[in-house]
Design a protein around this motif. Structure first.
Motif, PDB file in Angstrom:
ATOM      1  N   UNK A 168       0.816  -1.202   0.000  1.00  0.00           N
ATOM      2  CA  UNK A 168       0.000   0.000   0.000  1.00  0.00           C
ATOM      3  C   UNK A 168       0.860   1.267   0.000  1.00  0.00           C
ATOM      4  N   UNK A 169       2.151   1.132   0.203  1.00  0.00           N
ATOM      5  CA  UNK A 169       3.024   2.302   0.348  1.00  0.00           C
ATOM      6  C   UNK A 169       2.985   3.203  -0.880  1.00  0.00           C
ATOM      7  N   UNK A 170       2.937   2.634  -2.069  1.00  0.00           N
ATOM      8  CA  UNK A 170       2.882   3.445  -3.289  1.00  0.00           C
ATOM      9  C   UNK A 170       1.605   4.241  -3.396  1.00  0.00           C
ATOM     10  N   UNK A 171       0.502   3.646  -2.988  1.00  0.00           N
ATOM     11  CA  UNK A 171      -0.777   4.348  -3.048  1.00  0.00           C
ATOM     12  C   UNK A 171      -0.846   5.460  -2.016  1.00  0.00           C
ATOM     13  N   UNK A 172      -0.253   5.256  -0.864  1.00  0.00           N
ATOM     14  CA  UNK A 172      -0.201   6.309   0.155  1.00  0.00           C
ATOM     15  C   UNK A 172       0.662   7.461  -0.345  1.00  0.00           C
ATOM     16  N   UNK A 173       1.778   7.131  -0.985  1.00  0.00           N
ATOM     17  CA  UNK A 173       2.639   8.174  -1.535  1.00  0.00           C
ATOM     18  C   UNK A 173       1.911   8.979  -2.604  1.00  0.00           C
ATOM     19  N   UNK A 174       1.127   8.324  -3.428  1.00  0.00           N
ATOM     20  CA  UNK A 174       0.352   9.022  -4.463  1.00  0.00           C
ATOM     21  C   UNK A 174      -0.656   9.962  -3.822  1.00  0.00           C
ATOM     22  N   UNK A 175      -1.277   9.541  -2.735  1.00  0.00           N
ATOM     23  CA  UNK A 175      -2.230  10.408  -2.039  1.00  0.00           C
ATOM     24  C   UNK A 175      -1.554  11.699  -1.586  1.00  0.00           C
ATOM     25  N   UNK A 176      -0.383  11.589  -1.002  1.00  0.00           N
ATOM     26  CA  UNK A 176       0.337  12.787  -0.562  1.00  0.00           C
ATOM     27  C   UNK A 176       0.858  13.599  -1.746  1.00  0.00           C
ATOM     28  N   UNK A 177       1.259  12.924  -2.813  1.00  0.00           N
ATOM     29  CA  UNK A 177       1.740  13.639  -3.998  1.00  0.00           C
ATOM     30  C   UNK A 177       0.611  14.436  -4.644  1.00  0.00           C
ATOM     31  N   UNK A 178      -0.590  13.893  -4.666  1.00  0.00           N
ATOM     32  CA  UNK A 178      -1.735  14.631  -5.217  1.00  0.00           C
ATOM     33  C   UNK A 178      -2.094  15.825  -4.339  1.00  0.00           C
ATOM     34  N   UNK A 179      -1.925  15.678  -3.032  1.00  0.00           N
ATOM     35  CA  UNK A 179      -2.172  16.801  -2.134  1.00  0.00           C
ATOM     36  C   UNK A 179      -1.179  17.924  -2.396  1.00  0.00           C
ATOM     37  N   UNK A 180       0.082  17.576  -2.545  1.00  0.00           N
ATOM     38  CA  UNK A 180       1.105  18.584  -2.849  1.00  0.00           C
ATOM     39  C   UNK A 180       0.873  19.188  -4.227  1.00  0.00           C
ATOM     40  N   UNK A 181       0.415  18.385  -5.184  1.00  0.00           N
ATOM     41  CA  UNK A 181       0.141  18.898  -6.532  1.00  0.00           C
ATOM     42  C   UNK A 181      -0.990  19.910  -6.525  1.00  0.00           C
ATOM     43  N   UNK A 182      -1.987  19.694  -5.689  1.00  0.00           N
ATOM     44  CA  UNK A 182      -3.080  20.664  -5.592  1.00  0.00           C
ATOM     45  C   UNK A 182      -2.577  21.988  -5.043  1.00  0.00           C
ATOM     46  N   UNK A 183      -1.709  21.925  -4.056  1.00  0.00           N
ATOM     47  CA  UNK A 183      -1.123  23.164  -3.519  1.00  0.00           C
ATOM     48  C   UNK A 183      -0.220  23.824  -4.555  1.00  0.00           C
ATOM     49  N   UNK A 184       0.490  23.014  -5.319  1.00  0.00           N
ATOM     50  CA  UNK A 184       1.369  23.549  -6.367  1.00  0.00           C
ATOM     51  C   UNK A 184       0.566  24.295  -7.426  1.00  0.00           C
ATOM     52  N   UNK A 185      -0.560  23.759  -7.798  1.00  0.00           N
ATOM     53  CA  UNK A 185      -1.407  24.415  -8.798  1.00  0.00           C
ATOM     54  C   UNK A 185      -1.929  25.739  -8.260  1.00  0.00           C
ATOM     55  N   UNK A 186      -2.324  25.755  -7.002  1.00  0.00           N
ATOM     56  CA  UNK A 186      -2.834  27.001  -6.421  1.00  0.00           C
ATOM     57  C   UNK A 186      -1.758  28.077  -6.405  1.00  0.00           C
ATOM     58  N   UNK A 187      -0.553  27.727  -6.000  1.00  0.00           N
ATOM     59  CA  UNK A 187       0.543  28.698  -5.976  1.00  0.00           C
ATOM     60  C   UNK A 187       0.939  29.097  -7.392  1.00  0.00           C
ATOM     61  N   UNK A 188       0.982  28.127  -8.299  1.00  0.00           N
ATOM     62  CA  UNK A 188       1.339  28.428  -9.689  1.00  0.00           C
ATOM     63  C   UNK A 188       0.347  29.368 -10.343  1.00  0.00           C
ATOM     64  N   UNK A 189      -0.936  29.148 -10.128  1.00  0.00           N
ATOM     65  CA  UNK A 189      -1.937  30.039 -10.706  1.00  0.00           C
ATOM     66  C   UNK A 189      -1.870  31.431 -10.087  1.00  0.00           C
ATOM     67  N   UNK A 233       0.949  33.112 -11.842  1.00  0.00           N
ATOM     68  CA  UNK A 233       0.559  33.459 -13.207  1.00  0.00           C
ATOM     69  C   UNK A 233      -0.335  34.691 -13.209  1.00  0.00           C
ATOM     70  N   UNK A 234      -1.263  34.772 -12.275  1.00  0.00           N
ATOM     71  CA  UNK A 234      -2.135  35.951 -12.198  1.00  0.00           C
ATOM     72  C   UNK A 234      -1.326  37.202 -11.890  1.00  0.00           C
ATOM     73  N   UNK A 235      -0.356  37.085 -10.979  1.00  0.00           N
ATOM     74  CA  UNK A 235       0.490  38.240 -10.647  1.00  0.00           C
ATOM     75  C   UNK A 235       1.326  38.675 -11.851  1.00  0.00           C
ATOM     76  N   UNK A 236       1.863  37.717 -12.596  1.00  0.00           N
ATOM     77  CA  UNK A 236       2.634  38.066 -13.797  1.00  0.00           C
ATOM     78  C   UNK A 236       1.754  38.684 -14.868  1.00  0.00           C
ATOM     79  N   UNK A 237       0.541  38.187 -15.001  1.00  0.00           N
ATOM     80  CA  UNK A 237      -0.364  38.742 -16.001  1.00  0.00           C
ATOM     81  C   UNK A 237      -0.778  40.176 -15.649  1.00  0.00           C
ATOM     82  N   UNK A 238      -0.939  40.454 -14.381  1.00  0.00           N
ATOM     83  CA  UNK A 238      -1.310  41.807 -13.971  1.00  0.00           C
ATOM     84  C   UNK A 238      -0.187  42.807 -14.219  1.00  0.00           C
ATOM     85  N   UNK A 239       1.058  42.377 -14.064  1.00  0.00           N
ATOM     86  CA  UNK A 239       2.172  43.308 -14.257  1.00  0.00           C
ATOM     87  C   UNK A 239       2.586  43.436 -15.720  1.00  0.00           C
TER      88      UNK A 239
END
Length: 101
Positions: free
Chosen positions: A57-78, A81-87
């Protein structure tokens, strides 16, 4: 009937290759961010496939945490992008040259 491990690896390879091509060819920041997410999802497919293959199950648990980090990454990335678009009023990599200011 189970799907062989090689099918998952080929699928993951195609998804990862699609992400690499998107990062290298496209000049739009949003498309580049989506391509990076494709590459991350390709590695997640590998983790889940090997986790199922080795009956651990270790791989599936790692994927769960990786998806959580990916969601945070998308929020920060967007947010970036919004800040760059405004400037700069552009989201294309070629138009953004922050070192020449």
């Amino acid at each position: 009937m189970t799907v062989p491990l090689s099918y998952y690896l080929v699928l993951s390879g195609f998804v990862f290759l699609t992400g690499v091509v998107g990062v290298l060819i496209r000049r739009n920041i949003i498309v580049i961010l989506l391509s990076v997410e494709l590459m991350l999802n390709a590695t997640n497919i590998n983790f889940v496939a090997f986790s199922e293959y080795f009956h651990q199950v270790a791989g599936q648990v790692f994927v769960f945490f990786a998806l959580t980090v990916a969601a945070a990454e998308v929020a920060v990335g967007l947010a970036i992008i919004i800040a760059l678009h405004r400037t700069n009023s552009s989201i294309y990599i070629d138009d953004l040259n922050l070192l020449k200011r």
